[in-house]
Design a protein around this motif. Sequence first.
Motif, PDB file in Angstrom:
ATOM      1  N   ILE B  30       0.839  -1.202   0.000  1.00  0.00           N
ATOM      2  CA  ILE B  30       0.000   0.000   0.000  1.00  0.00           C
ATOM      3  C   ILE B  30       0.875   1.253   0.000  1.00  0.00           C
ATOM      4  O   ILE B  30       0.662   2.190  -0.787  1.00  0.00           O
ATOM      5  N   PHE B  61      -3.149  -1.273  -4.380  1.00  0.00           N
ATOM      6  CA  PHE B  61      -3.957  -1.152  -3.165  1.00  0.00           C
ATOM      7  C   PHE B  61      -4.748  -2.430  -2.902  1.00  0.00           C
ATOM      8  O   PHE B  61      -4.873  -2.871  -1.761  1.00  0.00           O
ATOM      9  N   ALA B 147      -7.863  -0.273   0.750  1.00  0.00           N
ATOM     10  CA  ALA B 147      -6.638   0.022   1.493  1.00  0.00           C
ATOM     11  C   ALA B 147      -6.871   1.141   2.500  1.00  0.00           C
ATOM     12  O   ALA B 147      -6.404   1.069   3.642  1.00  0.00           O
TER      13      ALA B 147
END
Lengths: 252, 277
Positions: B30, B61, B147
Amino acid sequence: MRARLHPLTALTAAGSVAVITVAADSWLLSLAVACAAGVLSVRAGVAGRVLPAAAVILAPLCLSLLMLHGLFFPEGHTVLAQWGPARVTTEGLGFALDLASRTAACVMVFLLFSFTVNVPDLVSALEARRVPAQFGFVLASTLTLLPAIAARLDRIRQAQESRGLVLRGGLLSRLGAVRLQMVPLVLALVDDAGNRAQALDARGFGIGGPRTSYRDVADPPAQRRFRAVALLLAAVAVALRLAASWPAAGLS
Amino acid sequence: MSQQSLTVPAPGQAAGRGRRLLEIAGAAAIAATYIFLVLTQPADIASGPVSFSALVALGGFLLGAVLLIVAVLPVLPTSTLVLIPVALVLNVVLGQLMGTTGLPFYFDSIGTVLIAVLAGPATGAATGALSSIVWSFFNPTVLPFAAGAALIGFLAGLAARGGLFRRFYLAPVAGFVTGVLAGVVSAPIAAFVFGGTSGLGTGAIVSAFRAMGDTLLAAITKQALISDPMDKAIVFAIAALLVYALPRRTTFQFPFVRRYRVLAGNAPVAAPAPSKA
């Protein structure tokens, strides 16, 4: 006919179509995909649920994009109209059209999948692919819990109204009304969850190891081949897009 | 005998290390995606490569969110696991209920924060990511924000572990900080995947920054810095209210709450009673 589609085939098809649409970056293809998903939803008999759900999601997004890029697009050169700081540019309108149609295509494709898929079939297919059993539990449990919650919230509201709750007045009394409904709801849900945990543990849910399932989802070889081809096509589309755009993105 | 077993590596220890690596890999995916997107953001979004950024943002993500779920989900105790569907439902239902008050916020993470306070950062992160995935069955536009939702759950759990929920006035402060970070991480998704925000109110704020000549990512990040901290401060306050409104018997049954003394006050006196029964 649609019922015989393996859930993973439908999921792969939806995911691949969405990825290829994003990678292709062409509003014509996006609109075509969205329309095709609409036609398929009519044929599957779920258009009455897919289209309103899509409209609720897409209408605010499209209006927002139109306002944002239609009026304010500093990168635009071809000015069509101008009021003070707001400039309508061809590039801005094109950008809004690109992104709105792309999002519409993805939303339609995924909604078509989620409204046609049989959730128990999907859960057992995922478990057969060694996805953690907990994921299937969370997915199926949430999807069955949602309608039950709506009914429970209705009962709580009725009970509180019979005790004198009135839904009107200023912000504070409204917030108070929300609190009177939320606290019993959360308390009941957390309490229920505790009971469910004991019942699940008594049936060996927390223990690892292989599991068997009473539900066997047929997976014909033709559908496996289709999935492989769809994944390959999506990977190729992504690779082409990355190869085409990498230098441009790296230089900037 | 029992002393020896303390030094011999337990069979689950290697698996535990593997899961920790997966968690770190998820967080790294991320973070790396965010940094990559900001460094390579197209200077001229009109010329096309926004599709490239969208693919990178989605891929990075989602990979991070899936890694977090794979790392955390299989080791959760059943008592915590059954709470996750409750959290997801609360995210949806309470979000809609707060909508009836007419306040201009979204409040779609109340359940995630509540679970994070009761069960800790790792569970909070998994709940946030799962919430986005399951919610995408009704609204696919939520999926790319997995995320950001995981980050909210993780930070809420950290705040609870640090004792910020022991004082009521500290909870909104923790929410404010969480909102800053979550807003910044989610901005590239809004910018490159959707090209804007889905609300007319937030769209107007983005338009104002665009009119001043900001890039799309900068404008959306600034908008997120205006809306998200306020939203999350209120969400954390609501979650704190809910946690304290729950009976002690319920909240203190969570090991995380007992171990880190998350809530003010002492454990209920009747707590040892069930072990006798």
